[in-house]
Write a protein that holds these residues in place. Structure first.
Motif, PDB file in Angstrom:
ATOM      1  N   HIS A  69       0.807  -1.213   0.000  1.00 39.65           N
ATOM      2  CA  HIS A  69       0.000   0.000   0.000  1.00 39.65           C
ATOM      3  C   HIS A  69       0.844   1.268   0.000  1.00 39.65           C
ATOM      4  N   GLY A  70       2.111   1.148   0.391  1.00 31.48           N
ATOM      5  CA  GLY A  70       3.015   2.282   0.299  1.00 31.48           C
ATOM      6  C   GLY A  70       3.701   2.370  -1.053  1.00 31.48           C
ATOM      7  N   LEU A  71       3.546   1.332  -1.861  1.00 29.55           N
ATOM      8  CA  LEU A  71       4.281   1.188  -3.127  1.00 29.55           C
ATOM      9  C   LEU A  71       5.791   1.244  -2.899  1.00 29.55           C
ATOM     10  N   PHE A  72       6.201   0.645  -1.774  1.00 31.90           N
ATOM     11  CA  PHE A  72       7.622   0.501  -1.479  1.00 31.90           C
ATOM     12  C   PHE A  72       8.036  -0.925  -1.836  1.00 31.90           C
ATOM     13  N   ASP A  73       9.183  -1.069  -2.489  1.00 37.56           N
ATOM     14  CA  ASP A  73       9.756  -2.399  -2.623  1.00 37.56           C
ATOM     15  C   ASP A  73      10.406  -2.712  -1.286  1.00 37.56           C
ATOM     16  N   LEU A  74      10.031  -3.829  -0.691  1.00 37.71           N
ATOM     17  CA  LEU A  74      10.448  -4.122   0.679  1.00 37.71           C
ATOM     18  C   LEU A  74      10.908  -5.564   0.803  1.00 37.71           C
ATOM     19  N   ARG A  75      12.100  -5.726   1.337  1.00 33.84           N
ATOM     20  CA  ARG A  75      12.633  -7.061   1.626  1.00 33.84           C
ATOM     21  C   ARG A  75      12.998  -7.105   3.100  1.00 33.84           C
ATOM     22  N   VAL A  76      12.468  -8.083   3.804  1.00 35.72           N
ATOM     23  CA  VAL A  76      12.753  -8.259   5.225  1.00 35.72           C
ATOM     24  C   VAL A  76      13.067  -9.723   5.480  1.00 35.72           C
ATOM     25  N   LYS A  77      14.191  -9.963   6.136  1.00 41.28           N
ATOM     26  CA  LYS A  77      14.575 -11.328   6.528  1.00 41.28           C
ATOM     27  C   LYS A  77      15.031 -11.273   7.980  1.00 41.28           C
ATOM     28  N   THR A  78      14.267 -11.896   8.856  1.00 39.45           N
ATOM     29  CA  THR A  78      14.603 -11.897  10.278  1.00 39.45           C
ATOM     30  C   THR A  78      14.674 -13.322  10.800  1.00 39.45           C
ATOM     31  N   ASP A  79      15.775 -13.632  11.483  1.00 45.02           N
ATOM     32  CA  ASP A  79      15.916 -14.872  12.235  1.00 45.02           C
ATOM     33  C   ASP A  79      16.010 -14.478  13.699  1.00 45.02           C
ATOM     34  N   GLY A  80      15.004 -14.878  14.488  1.00 44.04           N
ATOM     35  CA  GLY A  80      14.970 -14.463  15.883  1.00 44.04           C
ATOM     36  C   GLY A  80      14.796 -15.626  16.827  1.00 44.04           C
ATOM     37  N   ASP A  81      14.842 -15.302  18.105  1.00 45.59           N
ATOM     38  CA  ASP A  81      14.737 -16.317  19.154  1.00 45.59           C
ATOM     39  C   ASP A  81      13.271 -16.645  19.439  1.00 45.59           C
ATOM     40  N   LEU A  82      12.612 -17.177  18.439  1.00 41.03           N
ATOM     41  CA  LEU A  82      11.194 -17.495  18.551  1.00 41.03           C
ATOM     42  C   LEU A  82      10.921 -18.623  19.544  1.00 41.03           C
ATOM     43  N   HIS A  83      11.955 -19.329  19.946  1.00 40.61           N
ATOM     44  CA  HIS A  83      11.768 -20.348  20.980  1.00 40.61           C
ATOM     45  C   HIS A  83      11.463 -19.707  22.338  1.00 40.61           C
ATOM     46  N   ILE A  84      11.782 -18.420  22.474  1.00 40.23           N
ATOM     47  CA  ILE A  84      11.439 -17.678  23.698  1.00 40.23           C
ATOM     48  C   ILE A  84      10.043 -17.093  23.543  1.00 40.23           C
ATOM     49  N   ASP A  85       9.912 -16.160  22.598  1.00 38.46           N
ATOM     50  CA  ASP A  85       8.613 -15.642  22.168  1.00 38.46           C
ATOM     51  C   ASP A  85       8.861 -14.752  20.953  1.00 38.46           C
ATOM     52  N   THR A  86       7.865 -14.005  20.524  1.00 38.88           N
ATOM     53  CA  THR A  86       8.008 -13.221  19.289  1.00 38.88           C
ATOM     54  C   THR A  86       8.511 -11.803  19.525  1.00 38.88           C
ATOM     55  N   HIS A  87       8.648 -11.399  20.780  1.00 37.79           N
ATOM     56  CA  HIS A  87       8.920  -9.996  21.097  1.00 37.79           C
ATOM     57  C   HIS A  87      10.174  -9.446  20.418  1.00 37.79           C
ATOM     58  N   HIS A  88      11.305 -10.107  20.615  1.00 38.47           N
ATOM     59  CA  HIS A  88      12.568  -9.596  20.070  1.00 38.47           C
ATOM     60  C   HIS A  88      12.540  -9.546  18.549  1.00 38.47           C
ATOM     61  N   THR A  89      11.959 -10.564  17.940  1.00 35.37           N
ATOM     62  CA  THR A  89      11.870 -10.622  16.479  1.00 35.37           C
ATOM     63  C   THR A  89      11.070  -9.444  15.939  1.00 35.37           C
ATOM     64  N   ILE A  90       9.921  -9.194  16.543  1.00 35.22           N
ATOM     65  CA  ILE A  90       9.058  -8.099  16.094  1.00 35.22           C
ATOM     66  C   ILE A  90       9.719  -6.750  16.332  1.00 35.22           C
ATOM     67  N   GLU A  91      10.248  -6.541  17.538  1.00 28.16           N
ATOM     68  CA  GLU A  91      10.856  -5.267  17.903  1.00 28.16           C
ATOM     69  C   GLU A  91      12.062  -4.935  17.018  1.00 28.16           C
ATOM     70  N   ASP A  92      12.985  -5.880  16.886  1.00 28.34           N
ATOM     71  CA  ASP A  92      14.212  -5.602  16.144  1.00 28.34           C
ATOM     72  C   ASP A  92      13.932  -5.384  14.657  1.00 28.34           C
ATOM     73  N   THR A  93      12.944  -6.070  14.132  1.00 30.00           N
ATOM     74  CA  THR A  93      12.552  -5.830  12.744  1.00 30.00           C
ATOM     75  C   THR A  93      12.017  -4.419  12.573  1.00 30.00           C
ATOM     76  N   ALA A  94      11.197  -3.969  13.516  1.00 27.16           N
ATOM     77  CA  ALA A  94      10.653  -2.614  13.446  1.00 27.16           C
ATOM     78  C   ALA A  94      11.750  -1.559  13.552  1.00 27.16           C
ATOM     79  N   LEU A  95      12.724  -1.799  14.415  1.00 26.22           N
ATOM     80  CA  LEU A  95      13.855  -0.864  14.543  1.00 26.22           C
ATOM     81  C   LEU A  95      14.639  -0.775  13.235  1.00 26.22           C
ATOM     82  N   ALA A  96      14.916  -1.920  12.641  1.00 25.25           N
ATOM     83  CA  ALA A  96      15.665  -1.937  11.378  1.00 25.25           C
ATOM     84  C   ALA A  96      14.862  -1.308  10.247  1.00 25.25           C
ATOM     85  N   LEU A  97      13.556  -1.544  10.224  1.00 23.93           N
ATOM     86  CA  LEU A  97      12.708  -0.937   9.196  1.00 23.93           C
ATOM     87  C   LEU A  97      12.714   0.578   9.324  1.00 23.93           C
ATOM     88  N   GLY A  98      12.623   1.084  10.536  1.00 26.07           N
ATOM     89  CA  GLY A  98      12.675   2.533  10.738  1.00 26.07           C
ATOM     90  C   GLY A  98      13.992   3.128  10.296  1.00 26.07           C
TER      91      GLY A  98
END
Length: 197
Positions: free
Chosen positions: A47-76
């Motif tokens: 919807h932004g008409l941005f070409d976007l590539r995101v690849k995140t490997d996170g500690d999902l065995h703990i929970d999703t928090h770090h994966t979601i947060e760090d992806t958002a930081l990198a996207l910003g």
């Protein structure tokens, strides 16, 4: 001049790669391991008409928090990098998006100053798949901090948690798109009385 950002962020908790082209066509390749979050990032690209590539490997065995947060930081950070000197952009953008019974109103200022105002209905379902619905605000906080923008997101009403969250991301995508588009009447001009953003 291309407006492309590329950020790699690696910690003991996550490894994140984000690439964004603000002048793209909405081509998206996203994989974070959190299905609903991937769906929301897809909204930003398409919807932004941005070409976007995101690849995140996170500690999902703990929970999703770090994966979601760090992806958002990198996207910003990637978004800020892609904006460059902000010469000739509109700077401000807003969009109101309905999704069935839910409505999101988003206004953005690519000001160089991070600030978030966020309201959404209380008592939402706590989870959408493996996505914790309290993370929406934290995603926006993290994105705003790195992108250095002022962002106001208001959901005056909604009932279905999926709809409430998704309309926010769709409206955010459109508001960002409008704000970072080039203004033909302001070519070569920084849209600020300060002379810098």
């Amino acid at each position: 001049m291309s407006r492309v950002g590329r950020v790699e962020r690696t910690t003991k908790e996550t490894s994140v790669l984000v690439e964004i082209d603000l002048d793209g066509t909405g081509q998206v390749d996203v994989a974070t391991g959190v299905g609903f979050y991937d769906h929301m990032l897809d909204q930003i690209g398409r919807h932004g008409l941005f070409d976007l590539r995101v690849k995140t490997d996170g500690d999902l065995h703990i929970d999703t928090h770090h994966t979601i947060e760090d992806t958002a930081l990198a996207l910003g950070a990637a978004f800020r990098q892609a904006l460059g000197d902000k010469v000739g952009i509109y700077r401000f953008g807003n969009c109101t998006v309905p999704l069935d019974e839910s409505l999101a109103q988003v206004t953005v200022d690519l000001s160089g100053r991070p600030y978030l105002v966020h309201t959404e209905p209380e008592n939402m379902a706590p989870m959408i798949g493996s996505y914790d619905t309290t993370m929406t605000r934290h995603i926006l906080e993290s994105f705003v901090a790195q992108a250095q923008i002022a962002l106001h997101v208001h959901v005056p009403y909604g009932r279905n948690a999926h709809h409430i969250v998704e309309c926010q991301f769709k409206a955010l995508a459109r508001a960002l798109r409008y704000a970072c588009e080039r203004d033909t009447r302001a070519a070569g001009i920084i849209p600020s009385t300060k002379g810098a953003l």
